[in-house]
Scaffold this active site. Structure first.
Site, short mmCIF file in Angstrom:
data_model
loop_
_atom_site.label_atom_id
_atom_site.label_comp_id
_atom_site.label_asym_id
_atom_site.label_seq_id
_atom_site.Cartn_x
_atom_site.Cartn_y
_atom_site.Cartn_z
N LYS A 135 0.83 -1.20 0.00
CA LYS A 135 0.00 0.00 0.00
C LYS A 135 0.87 1.26 0.00
CE LYS A 135 -3.83 0.11 2.45
NZ LYS A 135 -3.52 -1.16 3.05
N GLU B 167 -8.99 3.82 -4.30
CA GLU B 167 -9.83 4.42 -3.27
C GLU B 167 -9.62 5.93 -3.30
OE1 GLU B 167 -9.51 2.57 0.55
OE2 GLU B 167 -9.59 0.54 -0.29
N GLY C 84 -8.55 -5.37 2.32
CA GLY C 84 -9.35 -5.48 3.52
C GLY C 84 -8.90 -6.56 4.49
N HIS D 19 -14.78 -34.13 -25.92
CA HIS D 19 -14.15 -35.39 -25.55
C HIS D 19 -14.91 -36.11 -24.43
CE1 HIS D 19 -11.34 -37.96 -23.31
NE2 HIS D 19 -10.93 -38.28 -24.52
#
Length: 844
Positions: A20, A273, A112, A804
């Site tokens: 992050k 975000e 999250g 098949h």
């Protein structure tokens, strides 16, 4: 340094600051608006938590680890550094976010999984939030997520991002590609007033916006509450009017444009975000969208349509790079043998992405012949693909080209004339025994050619590997394939030609002789019946040669004859049964047990053949016209006598691929011993030209490492599109799932009804199926078919009547329904189900 300013962070520092923070630093450096902040590095986490000691000293107890971390005292110097960083931000409210080293990976976003704390007020609250972020690395959900994605617990470390709090009026999430349809030309925005926590956590149904070009499609959500900063710190939930949009269309367009800039910077679609405060838009996070299916590199302009070769071949896993190259080279060789244009090392429509192989069929959708023929071919091979294809024909982007496609007619005429297809059909129908003998003679010729003496050097082996495909295998495939096409066509026309039902023809096509795959399975069954009651440790007893002599001899001969086969066998990078016979030995062990319990697969196959003969006689006997009856009897006899040869072209292909693999493995051993590659299997992560470069002394280890990572990522992928558009759209997502009132709907593949316990199997290796159980699988290829001997029925997500799995199911006389969307997830392992092969339905 235990604390770094955010603007000093970049993508190369992921192990120190986590995913992050690294992405936020990249955004700042690129000029995007990111709230100022600092990062408490992973070094601080290690110093405080001593992760290794915790893992060694505890009985794998996440709750105990969390509690120790939350109550651990922080070193004074770290407290000083954090407090100083906070004061630099103005000592006001901050957001405290976790940033793990295993975060925002190409195959897993970890979105999250660790905790975030908003509107943290004061230094004591900040220090407590930092500890809680560290502890969130050991929540039950985070531990389970790492295990599901194959990430070692001990390898993950946590940094913490502290940023000035944005007092957001509106916030949410922006996807720079549509995460549901895959369309890269659309942006999708979820928004609510207040902080973005209500959107991210799922506590409300947010407003939903889809931005395509300048067009905005809005759907207001049920959002009775909003999360806002509380005066004393933390957040509070407040009531609001759901009918008021959180953003307007113009703001949605601006956010979409901002998202496109972010995606361009990172070179991949992003999950962003964002928050809109009094002073404008801020970006608070950006990570790759890990669920999007990879796209082929496309040289041609305009929207393209791709059909999956993996689906058509029943291979529900990505191919290795050398597997893709081998398949392309072999396909080109066959086309050239048939007199069709195929310059280069792969056919012109051939595409690949991440190891998934496709054909570009855009031109078929734009001419009348393609629109007439392709759906019928797809209906036979993979029924739902045909329905998806037809759903695209009304799209103006695939509008019909004007005029009659004379060029296509001429090409078809040349192909039929050059390969003498009408004469072939007449000759095959006139003397099927001779046609069979000649076909099997070609196969034995191929075996003999491929068994030539081993070359001496890596360079010679590489040329021999190419020769195995282009000079030995392709001519035999090109000889056999045209002779099979008329028989397959007749098989599809039998219901009309004989006035029989589909279910009756399914019975006629059971117990078919001369099929190399079913004969292989029955041979293995026969070997198993000589083992006796003691079947434990069969693999070990085979290796130490302590099995009965008859069994040892049978297994040796089986592996010598069929050891070139395996599951996902079209990939040259996949080990063959001859290299690792444990899967075959596991099947033999299961066969021995089920045979001892009274189940007789060989007898069942003979009974199917007898029932087929009886059904054929019944069909003929009820035809009132004598001439028609004689024609029907002739056609039924010929199709039964020749349909088994349908496996031969692929059988030849796998012989050639296995031979190529043998030479490539020897090359890998030589290059590894001379340290030009790190591992002998590295050769399968190059193509032929790149491998030639390595033999010449060039270093491709970085390329190999990158491709290994891609392959590892794609092996985790659980969804494979039947059709894919070049803008990323998966058209099937726009079709409704077909259901009956109390079950699922697919396509009829083999007649009959059976009730049994569903056994959901995604990989045939080490899988066992007890007699009476119903096999539920994504798809199947010949490596799966030994399981059919003990199955009482078959349900497949992929496939059509001529795929098949469907063909083998008919030959073994077991009911089958194919093309059942999401069958392996919607049917639970161990659930009792009923399948109706005649109607193509599954009762749950």
């Amino acid at each position: 340094m235990p604390v770094l300013r955010l603007e000093k962070v970049n993508a190369r520092m992921g192990e120190v600051v986590g995913g992050k923070a690294a992405n936020l630093g990249e955004l700042l450096a690129a000029g995007f608006r990111v709230p100022p902040g600092f990062v408490i590095t992973t070094d601080a986490y290690e110093d405080v938590c001593r992760v290794t000691d915790l893992l060694d000293g505890l009985p794998n107890s996440a709750p105990e680890i969390r509690e120790r971390i939350r109550t651990t005292a922080l070193p004074p110097e770290l407290i000083t550094a954090i407090t100083a960083g906070h004061e630099e931000l103005g000592a006001g409210p901050v957001a405290v976010r976790s940033s793990a080293t295993a975060e925002d990976l190409p195959h897993a976003s970890f979105a999250g999984q660790q905790d975030t704390y908003l509107n943290v007020v004061g230094p004591e609250a900040l220090l407590d939030a930092v500890r809680r972020c560290w502890a969130s690395l050991w929540t039950d959900r985070a531990v389970a997520y790492r295990e599901a994605n194959g990430v070692e617990h001990s390898a993950v470390r946590l940094a913490v991002v502290v940023q000035r709090m944005v007092d957001a009026r509106t916030a949410g999430v922006l996807f720079t590609a549509n995460p549901v349809t895959g369309d890269r030309s659309e942006s999708v925005i979820d928004a609510n007033t207040g902080l973005g926590e209500s959107v991210v956590s799922g506590s409300v149904t947010p407003d939903h916006f889809v931005v395509s070009g300048n067009r905005v499609t809005a759907r207001l959500g049920d959002k009775p509450t909003s999360i806002r900063s509380a005066a004393a710190g933390g957040v509070e939930t407040v009531a609001q009017d759901s009918e008021v949009a959180s953003i307007d269309d113009e703001q949605a367009r601006e956010l979409a444009e901002l998202g496109r800039d972010v995606a361009r910077h990172f070179g991949a679609p992003q999950d962003v975000e964002w928050a809109i405060g009094a002073d404008g838009v801020w970006l608070t996070q950006s990570r790759p969208i890990t669920t999007l299916f990879p796209l082929p590199a496309e040289a041609e302009a305009g929207l393209r349509m791709y059909v999956s070769i993996n689906v058509a071949q029943g291979v529900y896993r990505p191919l290795t790079p050398m597997g893709v190259a081998t398949l392309g080279l072999l396909a080109s060789g066959v086309l050239r043998e048939l007199g069709l244009p195929a310059p280069g090392v792969r056919p012109e429509p051939f595409r690949s992405a991440g190891g998934w192989v496709f054909l570009d069929i855009t031109r078929t959708a734009r001419n009348r012949i393609g629109r007439a023929v392709v759906p019928r071919l797809m209906a036979a091979g993979e029924a739902r693909t045909g329905r998806v294809y037809e759903s695209l024909l009304a799209d103006p982007r695939f509008a019909l080209e004007p005029g009659v496609p004379w060029r296509l007619w001429r090409a078809l005429g040349r192909f039929l004339a050059r390969n003498r297809i009408p004469l072939l059909l007449a000759g095959v129908l006139r003397d099927p025994a001779r046609a069979r003998d000649e076909a099997f003679r070609r196969v034995e010729e191929l075996r003999s050619d491929l068994a030539a003496p081993e070359p001496a050097t890596a360079r010679e082996r590489l040329e021999t590997a190419r020769h195995a495909l282009l000079r030995a295998t392709a001519p035999r495939m090109a000889w056999v394939a045209p002779r099979m096409m008329p028989i397959l066509l007749l098989g599809r026309l039998l219901p009309k030609l004989t006035r029989a039902t589909e279910s009756e023809i399914h019975v006629v096509l059971s117990g078919i002789p001369h099929n190399v795959t079913t004969e292989m399975d029955l041979e293995l069954w026969s070997i198993a019946q000589h083992i006796g009651p003691d079947v434990d440790d069969l693999a070990a007893r085979y290796r130490d040669r302590s099995l009965p002599a008859e069994v040892l001899c049978g297994l040796d001969e089986f592996l010598q004859r069929h050891g070139h086969r395996t599951a996902a066998e079209i990939d040259v990078g996949v080990p063959r049964w001859s290299e690792d016979p444990d899967h075959v030995l596991g099947l033999v062990e299961n066969y021995a047990r089920t045979g001892g319990a009274g189940h007789d697969a060989a007898q069942r196959f003979r009974e199917c053949a007898d029932e087929a003969e009886v059904m054929a006689s019944e069909i003929v006997s009820r035809l009132p016209n004598r001439v028609h009856a004689r024609i029907a009897a002739f056609l039924l006899d010929r199709v039964r006598g020749l349909a088994g040869l349908r496996e031969l072209p692929k059988y030849c292909a796998i012989l050639g691929i296995a031979s190529t693999r043998r030479h490539l493995r020897r090359i890998g051993d030589e290059l590894s011993s001379s340290r030009r590659i790190s591992d002998p299997a590295d050769v399968f992560f190059l193509d032929f030209d790149e491998l030639s470069d390595v033999i010449d002394g060039n270093d491709h280890r970085d390329l190999i490492a990158a491709r290994r990572e891609t392959h590892k990522r794609e092996l985790r992928r659980k969804h494979l599109p039947r059709l894919l558009l070049s803008d990323g759209t998966e058209p099937e997502t726009q079709l409704a799932v077909e259901e009956t009132g109390d079950g699922l709907r697919g396509t009829s593949a083999s007649a009959g009804t059976v009730t049994g316990v569903a056994r959901v199997i995604r990989d045939p290796v080490d899988a066992h199926l007890n007699p009476g159980e119903i096999l539920v699988a994504p798809s199947t290829d010949p490596g799966w078919t030994p399981l059919f001997l003990t199955a009482s029925g078959l349900v497949m997500e992929m496939g059509g009547p001529n795929s098949h799995g469907a063909t083998v199911a008919r030959e073994y006389g077991i009911p089958a329904v194919v093309g059942v969307t999401d069958a392996t997830t919607r049917i639970t392992d161990g659930q009792t189900i009923t399948i109706h092969g005649s109607t193509g339905t599954v009762e749950l």
